[in-house]
Design a protein around this motif. Structure first.
Motif, PDB file in Angstrom:
ATOM      1  N   ARG A 136       0.711  -0.940   0.049  1.00 17.02           N
ATOM      2  CA  ARG A 136      -0.191   0.092   0.086  1.00 17.02           C
ATOM      3  C   ARG A 136       0.882   0.915   0.387  1.00 17.02           C
ATOM      4  O   ARG A 136      -0.012   2.409  -0.617  1.00 17.02           O
ATOM      5  CB  ARG A 136      -1.146   0.246   0.969  1.00 17.02           C
ATOM      6  CG  ARG A 136      -0.395   0.378   2.100  1.00 17.02           C
ATOM      7  CD  ARG A 136      -1.304   0.402   3.566  1.00 17.02           C
ATOM      8  NE  ARG A 136      -1.456   0.719   4.875  1.00 17.02           N
ATOM      9  CZ  ARG A 136      -1.860   0.789   5.625  1.00 17.02           C
ATOM     10  NH1 ARG A 136      -3.233   0.786   5.523  1.00 17.02           N
ATOM     11  NH2 ARG A 136      -1.303   1.021   7.353  1.00 17.02           N
ATOM     12  N   GLU A 163      -2.960   4.735   4.751  1.00 16.00           N
ATOM     13  CA  GLU A 163      -3.934   4.344   4.550  1.00 16.00           C
ATOM     14  C   GLU A 163      -5.143   5.245   3.652  1.00 16.00           C
ATOM     15  O   GLU A 163      -6.131   4.405   3.284  1.00 16.00           O
ATOM     16  CB  GLU A 163      -4.419   3.739   5.842  1.00 16.00           C
ATOM     17  CG  GLU A 163      -3.813   5.430   6.807  1.00 16.00           C
ATOM     18  CD  GLU A 163      -4.324   4.127   8.532  1.00 16.00           C
ATOM     19  OE1 GLU A 163      -5.276   4.695   9.279  1.00 16.00           O
ATOM     20  OE2 GLU A 163      -3.428   3.782   8.733  1.00 16.00           O
ATOM     21  N   THR A 171      -9.702   4.869   0.604  1.00 15.46           N
ATOM     22  CA  THR A 171      -8.449   3.606   1.793  1.00 15.46           C
ATOM     23  C   THR A 171      -7.960   3.064   1.430  1.00 15.46           C
ATOM     24  O   THR A 171      -7.925   2.347   0.101  1.00 15.46           O
ATOM     25  CB  THR A 171      -9.633   3.584   2.941  1.00 15.46           C
ATOM     26  OG1 THR A 171     -10.590   2.406   2.317  1.00 15.46           O
ATOM     27  CG2 THR A 171     -10.186   4.627   3.377  1.00 15.46           C
ATOM     28  N   GLU A 194      -5.745  -1.057   2.465  1.00 20.06           N
ATOM     29  CA  GLU A 194      -5.512  -1.771   3.094  1.00 20.06           C
ATOM     30  C   GLU A 194      -4.471  -3.131   2.517  1.00 20.06           C
ATOM     31  O   GLU A 194      -4.759  -3.178   1.625  1.00 20.06           O
ATOM     32  CB  GLU A 194      -7.059  -2.485   3.770  1.00 20.06           C
ATOM     33  CG  GLU A 194      -7.852  -1.829   4.572  1.00 20.06           C
ATOM     34  CD  GLU A 194      -9.556  -2.474   4.650  1.00 20.06           C
ATOM     35  OE1 GLU A 194      -9.363  -3.727   5.297  1.00 20.06           O
ATOM     36  OE2 GLU A 194      -9.719  -1.247   4.916  1.00 20.06           O
TER      37      GLU A 194
END
Length: 166
Positions: free
Chosen positions: A29, A91, A112, A114
């Motif tokens: 990420r 994030e 977002t 994850e």
């Protein structure tokens, strides 16, 4: 290189004023986040393939603004701009989004990220002022454009990943 079923962009409408787009990327990420943080990166993948980013300005901080203009094969230019409201590396990013062809129609989008086992689930929730604005966006071809952008991002993440390992 086609999109496998698991990595295809999914678009849902959980309420009459929201559009949620989700997709999995085979990348950590922090890399997906980084690809959203500067013109150096955004200009490589933002928008459908047949469009070229001709102008990009990004002040990547809460309260900072962004603007991207891309040009289609017909020479027409399309501008988009907004303001970053919240940035939580790696994030979450919340920003406003306005297509300059529809002034006054401002969307608030929260992305977002994850990470699980080196793969990142990207989720972007866009909230519109009215059901008409949301439906107008759905009818605009946004879904195919977004899917193509996500495919391009996937390809660009591979380039970033190789750059980090060399």
């Amino acid at each position: 290189m086609g999109t496998s079923g698991s990595n295809a962009l999914k678009v849902t409408t959980p309420s009459d004023r929201e559009i949620v787009m989700t997709r999995e990327f085979d990348a950590p990420r922090d890399l997906v986040f980084e690809a959203h943080s500067s013109c150096e990166h955004l200009s490589k993948w933002w928008g459908p393939r047949k469009y070229e980013v001709v102008s990009c300005e990004v002040d990547f901080r809460p309260g900072g603004s962004w603007r991207i203009v891309h040009r289609g094969p017909d020479g027409e230019e399309y501008g988009f701009h907004g303001e970053y409201r919240e940035i939580v590396p790696p994030e979450r990013i919340t920003w406003t989004f306005e297509f300059e062809g529809m002034p006054g129609s401002v969307t608030v989008e929260t992305m977002t990220l994850e990470e699980h086992d080196g793969k990142t689930t990207f989720s972007a929730t866009s909230v519109y002022d009215t059901v008409q604005e949301r439906d107008g966006m759905l009818e605009s071809g946004m879904e195919s454009g977004a899917a193509e952008s996500m495919d391009r991002l996937d390809e660009y993440l591979e380039v970033l990943r190789q750059r980090k390992t060399t």
